[in-house]
Scaffold this motif. Structure first.
Motif, PDB file in Angstrom:
ATOM      1  N   TYR A  98      33.389  49.714 -39.201  1.00 34.48           N
ATOM      2  CA  TYR A  98      32.213  48.874 -39.459  1.00 34.48           C
ATOM      3  C   TYR A  98      31.570  49.271 -40.783  1.00 34.48           C
ATOM      4  N   ILE A  99      31.447  50.566 -41.037  1.00 27.62           N
ATOM      5  CA  ILE A  99      30.882  51.028 -42.303  1.00 27.62           C
ATOM      6  C   ILE A  99      31.755  50.577 -43.469  1.00 27.62           C
ATOM      7  N   ALA A 100      33.072  50.679 -43.302  1.00 22.99           N
ATOM      8  CA  ALA A 100      33.981  50.209 -44.351  1.00 22.99           C
ATOM      9  C   ALA A 100      33.805  48.712 -44.587  1.00 22.99           C
ATOM     10  N   TYR A 101      33.583  47.956 -43.513  1.00 20.70           N
ATOM     11  CA  TYR A 101      33.332  46.511 -43.643  1.00 20.70           C
ATOM     12  C   TYR A 101      32.115  46.259 -44.528  1.00 20.70           C
ATOM     13  N   ASP A 112      37.582  43.387 -37.985  1.00 15.25           N
ATOM     14  CA  ASP A 112      38.545  43.149 -36.905  1.00 15.25           C
ATOM     15  C   ASP A 112      38.976  44.466 -36.265  1.00 15.25           C
ATOM     16  N   ALA A 113      39.170  45.484 -37.082  1.00 15.00           N
ATOM     17  CA  ALA A 113      39.566  46.789 -36.554  1.00 15.00           C
ATOM     18  C   ALA A 113      38.464  47.378 -35.679  1.00 15.00           C
ATOM     19  N   VAL A 136      36.617  48.457 -29.682  1.00 13.04           N
ATOM     20  CA  VAL A 136      35.562  48.439 -28.672  1.00 13.04           C
ATOM     21  C   VAL A 136      35.778  47.380 -27.598  1.00 13.04           C
ATOM     22  N   ALA A 137      36.418  46.256 -27.943  1.00 18.40           N
ATOM     23  CA  ALA A 137      36.419  45.073 -27.088  1.00 18.40           C
ATOM     24  C   ALA A 137      37.032  45.287 -25.711  1.00 18.40           C
ATOM     25  N   ARG A 166      31.432  36.222 -32.143  1.00 13.65           N
ATOM     26  CA  ARG A 166      32.261  35.422 -31.238  1.00 13.65           C
ATOM     27  C   ARG A 166      33.133  36.279 -30.333  1.00 13.65           C
ATOM     28  N   ARG A 167      33.686  37.352 -30.859  1.00 11.93           N
ATOM     29  CA  ARG A 167      34.683  38.125 -30.115  1.00 11.93           C
ATOM     30  C   ARG A 167      34.112  39.326 -29.358  1.00 11.93           C
TER      31      ARG A 167
END
Length: 263
Positions: free
Chosen positions: A39-42, A59-60, A65-66, A105-106
């Motif tokens: 997330y930080i890289a995003y 996405d990673a 987590v999902a 969404r995901r």
């Protein structure tokens, strides 16, 4: 000639860049820090204007987590929300650079929907509107009705009401009527009254008259007869130009002490 990434960096909002630094510090100090690397890289890649690469990182993060149990997903995502909500442009509605569509969404949408099904009486599960699958249900209103004394829920509901009222009234001078039906306008003004009563002594003087003005306007609108001319002309005939011109101030102007993280 500068590349798209260089131009994006130059035009990146300075406040958002500062927010990125603060968010990164909070997430790196968290017990969930290993999960937040993607997330930080995003965020960093978005700041550099590298959208394709940044979305691969989000996405990673989602894939990490999902598939976890509900309680784990909820703990991680609630911590993430708490870490970044202070920097949203219009709390409690997320800024898209922090919550891109695929994340909502995901991961977040399905999680919040599951939370609402598991704990329908928990106002926190309704506050942000994540996971709402019906436009007929306003999660912020549900949160307020479940716990009216809590300023977070007062603010959230009022923020939505002020936006709706400004929309319904903004063409009064031009089309000479309120855009919605008298019934709906009465519901909106009644809701504002309920929130104002819940705010109580924490309400500022500059909006003290607004609920009464709105209710007066709603009564005149409900009793308006088309053979009296346009609604605007009737207001002017009644000498109530004050009900045409008064502003619906944003929710943050209603509170002496704003709820966290706004204050």
């Amino acid at each position: 000639m500068k590349s798209p990434a260089q131009r994006a960096k130059l035009t990146w909002n300075a406040n958002r860049f500062e927010a990125l630094e603060r968010i990164r510090a909070v997430l790196q100090e968290s017990e969930f820090q290993p999960l937040y690397a993607s997330y930080i890289a995003y965020l960093e890649l978005r700041e550099r204007g590298l959208r394709k690469q940044s979305f691969a990182q989000i996405d990673a993060f989602i894939e990490q987590v999902a598939s976890d149990p509900f309680e784990v997903r909820l703990s991680v995502v609630r911590h993430l929300v708490g870490a970044i909500e202070e920097y949203w442009d219009n709390w409690p509605a997320p800024d898209s650079w922090q919550f891109p569509e695929q994340l909502s969404r995901r991961l977040i949408g399905p999680l919040w929907h599951e939370w609402q099904e598991r704990e329908p009486a928990n106002p926190e599960s309704w506050l942000y509107g994540f996971g709402s699958r019906s436009r007929e249900v306003d999660g912020r209103e549900v949160a307020f009705l479940l716990d009216p004394p809590e300023p977070r829920y007062q603010y959230a509901h009022l923020d939505g009401l002020c936006a709706q009222l400004n929309h319904e009234l903004h063409e009064l001078d031009h089309v000479e009527t309120i855009l919605c039906s008298p019934e709906h306008f009465g519901e909106l003004t009644g809701s504002v009254t309920a929130v104002a009563e819940a705010i109580g002594d924490n309400m500022t003087d500059e909006v003290a008259k607004t609920p009464a003005q709105l209710n007066e306007l709603a009564v005149i609108y409900r009793n308006h007869k088309k053979d009296n001319g346009t609604f605007l002309r009737e207001l002017l005939r009644l000498g109530r130009k004050d009900l045409v011109d008064f502003p619906i101030l944003p929710a943050r102007r209603w509170f002496r002490v704003l709820p966290h993280p706004l204050g």
